[in-house]
Design a protein around this motif. Sequence first.
Motif: not given
Length: 452
Positions: A258-262, A322-325
Amino acid sequence: MDNIPKLFGTSGIRGKYQDEITLELALDVARALAKYIGGEDKKVVIGYDTRTTGKLIAHIMTAGLEQSGCNVLLLGMVPTPTVGYATLKKEADAGIMITASHNPSQYNGIKLWNADGLAYKQEQEREIERIVYEKEFNLVGWDKIGKEYDISSFKEEYINDIIKISEIDPEKPLKVVVDCASGAGSYLSPEALRKSGMNVITLNSQPDGFFPGRNPEPNSDNLQELMKTVKTIGADVGLAHDGDADRMIAVDENGNLSDFDKLLTIIAKEFGGTVVTTVDASACLDTEMEKIGGTVLRTPVGDVHVAESINENNGTFGGEPSGTWLHPDFCMCPDGLLSGLRIVRCIQKNGKLSEQLNAIENYPTIREKITCENNKKDEVMKVVSSDFKNEFNDVTEILTIDGVRIKFKDGSWVLIRPSGTEPYIRITAEGKTQEHLNDIEKISKKFLNNLI
């Protein structure tokens, strides 16, 4: 405090074991933390990831805390979010996570957490650095040594709580492949998914500090096995974590990363309201949030900056590409396990992940890094600040909130900033057209390569 050496980067203290991360440093940081929070009878949660040096560093930091009169709550090997959440729920005065996140095996690090589960702010880190530098410790006598308590059973409470708040539907089981990189999420991430009723297949989910299956950074190069497995077995989604599982990256049902931003945008839309992200995130988030009447705020790179802005602006959600949520309805510590559950829930509600991603407008993006020794970064960035804009003739905005971000007339932009954790200068750019993006990339890389 300008003369005091800097220990903390973008995400805690981090470096190679015995080079930057020594046992002497770990001991001093523990003593400094004890001094900072008040010492005697204060409570500190401590955990570590699967790295071979983690337990050793935990032992010496425990000793430093106890000789300062602090009581230590021992979680053992756990994901970073478990430390943040335990610090909050156990009403501890601070938390310590020993991890180098996505860095290779020879690295380790130290990250500190406040009583509310929020990572230490820069001014707090500077005060810890000052105490370490001046050796301003308060050590207690033999009769006031702190105690230690095993709270490893808290892991089950954490798992049950993230399942509950994710609102995942056990009556709609999905086939999920999870790749934990042999890191700290190896036990708990698959367990959370299984207890949620999902059909779970694991990859690299045996804890091993050498990370034998793949490098712990969840990127395209390191997730080829996950991508192939998802497609081959017909899974609904693949989830991947980094070494300490504060991050989550997803693979769609077709085996595409997956596109990280999307991916960030998909979850942000579920929350609405005020969403916080970093200066390097895509404009697609702004576009989608505007459609639903939401607001996007931007901060310097680093989850602590995102967390601070969420608190200050009553944010509903926040994260980095980066996937840090961050999930403020749960805890202010980044949580890759909860992020994974929420992506699964999003698929249950809204359909195939690929279709949700494809519905978001696409802006071509590049993320590059140029090797630069840490002691040269300041000098390089001074030149970038003064001269980089002169390489272009269509600049409309220059931001220096974190590095140098240049925006162009057509809405394209480029960001040059030094890595806070590694010896690199990073280039992030987004173009309204591929042609413009190619030009920006070429000019940026040439400028930095000539400079470095």
